[in-house]
Design a protein around this motif. Structure first.
Motif, PDB file in Angstrom:
ATOM      1  N   THR A   1      -8.859   0.092  -2.608  1.00  0.00           N
ATOM      2  CA  THR A   1      -9.247  -1.318  -2.687  1.00  0.00           C
ATOM      3  C   THR A   1      -8.290  -2.189  -1.884  1.00  0.00           C
ATOM      4  OG1 THR A   1     -10.212  -0.990  -4.888  1.00  0.00           O
ATOM      5  CG2 THR A   1      -9.651  -3.244  -4.264  1.00  0.00           C
ATOM      6  N   MET A   2      -6.991  -1.905  -2.019  1.00  0.00           N
ATOM      7  CA  MET A   2      -5.992  -2.675  -1.280  1.00  0.00           C
ATOM      8  C   MET A   2      -6.150  -2.476   0.220  1.00  0.00           C
ATOM      9  SD  MET A   2      -1.838  -2.669  -1.621  1.00  0.00           S
ATOM     10  CE  MET A   2      -1.904  -3.457  -3.235  1.00  0.00           C
TER      11      MET A   2
ATOM     12  N   LEU B   1       0.829  -1.198   0.000  1.00  0.00           N
ATOM     13  CA  LEU B   1       0.000   0.000   0.000  1.00  0.00           C
ATOM     14  C   LEU B   1       0.866   1.251   0.000  1.00  0.00           C
ATOM     15  CD1 LEU B   1      -2.878   1.254   0.318  1.00  0.00           C
ATOM     16  CD2 LEU B   1      -2.515   1.101   2.791  1.00  0.00           C
ATOM     17  N   ALA B   2       1.960   1.214   0.741  1.00  0.00           N
ATOM     18  CA  ALA B   2       2.871   2.363   0.808  1.00  0.00           C
ATOM     19  C   ALA B   2       3.428   2.689  -0.570  1.00  0.00           C
ATOM     20  CB  ALA B   2       4.006   2.068   1.783  1.00  0.00           C
TER      21      ALA B   2
ATOM     22  N   PRO C   1     -12.289   3.891  11.586  1.00  0.00           N
ATOM     23  CA  PRO C   1     -12.253   4.241  10.162  1.00  0.00           C
ATOM     24  C   PRO C   1     -11.490   3.173   9.383  1.00  0.00           C
ATOM     25  CG  PRO C   1     -11.602   6.102  11.535  1.00  0.00           C
ATOM     26  CD  PRO C   1     -11.654   4.902  12.434  1.00  0.00           C
ATOM     27  N   MET C   2     -11.771   3.056   8.099  1.00  0.00           N
ATOM     28  CA  MET C   2     -11.053   2.093   7.282  1.00  0.00           C
ATOM     29  C   MET C   2      -9.543   2.366   7.360  1.00  0.00           C
ATOM     30  SD  MET C   2     -11.006  -0.540   5.441  1.00  0.00           S
ATOM     31  CE  MET C   2     -12.787  -0.744   5.335  1.00  0.00           C
ATOM     32  N   GLY C   3      -8.785   1.325   7.682  1.00  0.00           N
ATOM     33  CA  GLY C   3      -7.344   1.490   7.815  1.00  0.00           C
ATOM     34  C   GLY C   3      -6.894   1.798   9.217  1.00  0.00           C
ATOM     35  N   GLY C   4      -7.814   1.844  10.178  1.00  0.00           N
ATOM     36  CA  GLY C   4      -7.440   2.068  11.568  1.00  0.00           C
ATOM     37  C   GLY C   4      -7.639   3.498  12.030  1.00  0.00           C
ATOM     38  N   ALA C   5      -7.658   3.680  13.340  1.00  0.00           N
ATOM     39  CA  ALA C   5      -7.916   4.999  13.933  1.00  0.00           C
ATOM     40  C   ALA C   5      -6.888   6.036  13.513  1.00  0.00           C
ATOM     41  CB  ALA C   5      -7.942   4.875  15.453  1.00  0.00           C
ATOM     42  N   HIS C   6      -5.666   5.609  13.199  1.00  0.00           N
ATOM     43  CA  HIS C   6      -4.622   6.552  12.835  1.00  0.00           C
ATOM     44  C   HIS C   6      -4.860   7.212  11.480  1.00  0.00           C
ATOM     45  CE1 HIS C   6      -3.473   2.557  11.331  1.00  0.00           C
ATOM     46  NE2 HIS C   6      -2.895   3.196  10.326  1.00  0.00           N
ATOM     47  N   ARG C   7      -5.693   6.599  10.634  1.00  0.00           N
ATOM     48  CA  ARG C   7      -5.950   7.187   9.311  1.00  0.00           C
ATOM     49  C   ARG C   7      -6.979   8.310   9.370  1.00  0.00           C
ATOM     50  NH1 ARG C   7      -4.297   5.366   4.046  1.00  0.00           N
ATOM     51  NH2 ARG C   7      -2.545   3.983   4.422  1.00  0.00           N
ATOM     52  N   ALA C   8      -7.863   8.271  10.325  1.00  0.00           N
ATOM     53  CA  ALA C   8      -8.871   9.329  10.485  1.00  0.00           C
ATOM     54  C   ALA C   8      -9.127   9.498  11.987  1.00  0.00           C
ATOM     55  CB  ALA C   8     -10.144   8.986   9.728  1.00  0.00           C
TER      56      ALA C   8
ATOM     57  N   LEU D   1      -4.468   5.417  -9.164  1.00  0.00           N
ATOM     58  CA  LEU D   1      -3.681   4.838  -8.082  1.00  0.00           C
ATOM     59  C   LEU D   1      -4.411   4.953  -6.749  1.00  0.00           C
ATOM     60  CD1 LEU D   1      -0.109   6.092  -9.048  1.00  0.00           C
ATOM     61  CD2 LEU D   1      -0.920   3.725  -9.087  1.00  0.00           C
ATOM     62  N   ASP D   2      -5.111   6.076  -6.537  1.00  0.00           N
ATOM     63  CA  ASP D   2      -5.892   6.253  -5.305  1.00  0.00           C
ATOM     64  C   ASP D   2      -6.965   5.169  -5.192  1.00  0.00           C
ATOM     65  OD1 ASP D   2      -4.468   8.475  -4.566  1.00  0.00           O
ATOM     66  OD2 ASP D   2      -5.922   9.912  -5.347  1.00  0.00           O
TER      67      ASP D   2
END
Length: 320
Positions: free
Chosen positions: A46-47, A11-12, A268-275, A40-41
């Motif tokens: 999706t990933m 993802l990175a 949030p999708m991707g964990g609390a650190h993303r939002a 790419l976004d």
């Protein structure tokens, strides 16, 4: 710069490439890259969904420990008004790993107590990485006694790898302080609610989370020992932490089944650190709902329900 976990490396690469393209456009190189960057976004989104769709227990541990995950201080600043910090245990010192004080949640007076890990090297050292010493637990006892005296609900925010195991802490009665804090949780005649916002490690977490209601963020963990510690004891090999994480049944989803936790708070999708803002808002909503569930209960009923909750845990766990 976003911190990526080991399993997020693919993802990175995608998100990094999209940012490179936009940086080229900002530099005025005359290249129209928006369509390619948008593609790419979409691929990255999706990933991200696929990565977080079915996280293993060990990966949940990694997410729970993410350095950019919001900590206790962020929750207090965002959710509570008129926060007045109270310091010291009136015996030895003020432990910066534990923060707490008087505040208002939805304009309701409460006492809030939590572990603070810190956000950078300097603050992490100051807060001892969220590992409380005896004076931290004795400060929490003092604040719970004050809340009980004035009829204020107690809200605790759990985020600690465990109590500090240093020589000084042991000399000052670490185990006794943890036991007294747990005992005080069981004695107060006001609503006590807890939210595990990151790690809930061992007795250091139980000392704050022996509550009427315990909520856990979706990717938080709560266990008697860290996976690395468990692996070191059982297999003499800390690298077997993945197997240990599976065996410990430490995820929010496991603990709901075992009757340890009462509700799961969506991240949030991707964990609390993303939002972080959305994660904090979700926790605030859950705290308000849990307090409402306890409205109207007498001190005797609150104490009885709290004790019964913990006495029943073993039986429910065996049945599961």
């Amino acid at each position: 710069m976003t911190h990526y976990l080991d399993f997020e490396k693919p993802l990175a690469e995608i998100e990094g490439k999209a940012e490179e393209l936009r940086a080229m456009a900002r530099a005025g190189e005359g290249v129209d890259v928006e369509d390619e960057a948008a593609g790419l976004d979409k691929k990255a989104a999706t990933m991200l969904r696929d990565l977080y769709k079915d996280l293993t227990p060990w990966r949940k541990c990694q997410v729970a420990r993410h350095p950019e995950r919001p900590h206790c201080g962020a929750y207090i600043r965002a959710l509570f008004t008129e926060y007045t910090p109270l310091a010291g245990d009136r015996n030895f010192a003020d432990d910066h790993a534990v923060m707490g004080g008087l505040a208002r949640l939805n304009d309701r007076p409460v006492m809030v107590i939590g572990h603070e890990k810190g956000n950078d090297t300097k603050s992490r050292i100051e807060h001892n990485f969220g590992m409380a010493r005896p004076e931290g637990y004795r400060k929490a006892i003092r604040l719970m006694e004050m809340a009980d005296k004035f009829g204020l609900p107690v809200i605790t925010l759990i985020d600690t790898p465990g109590a500090y195991p240093g020589k000084g802490a042991e000399e000052r009665g670490q185990s006794e302080a943890i036991a007294r804090s747990t005992e005080k949780c069981l004695q107060i005649g006001v609503p006590l609610i807890s939210a595990v916002i990151g790690e809930g490690g061992s007795g250091g977490a139980v000392a704050f989370a022996t509550a009427n209601r315990v909520a856990m963020l979706e990717h938080s963990v709560y266990s008697v020992i860290s996976p690395e510690g468990c692996a070191s004891i059982l297999w003499k090999d800390a690298e077997k932490m993945r197997e240990a994480a599976e065996a410990l049944r430490l995820t929010a989803q496991d603990l709901i089944k075992l009757g340890i936790a009462d509700r799961i708070i969506d991240e949030p999708m991707g964990g609390a650190h993303r939002a972080p803002g959305q994660a904090i808002e979700n926790v605030g909503k859950a705290l308000g709902e849990m307090l409402k569930e306890l409205d109207g209960k007498s001190p005797k009923a609150l104490i009885s329900d709290r004790r019964r909750k913990f006495l029943d845990m073993g039986a429910k766990g065996l049945a599961a």
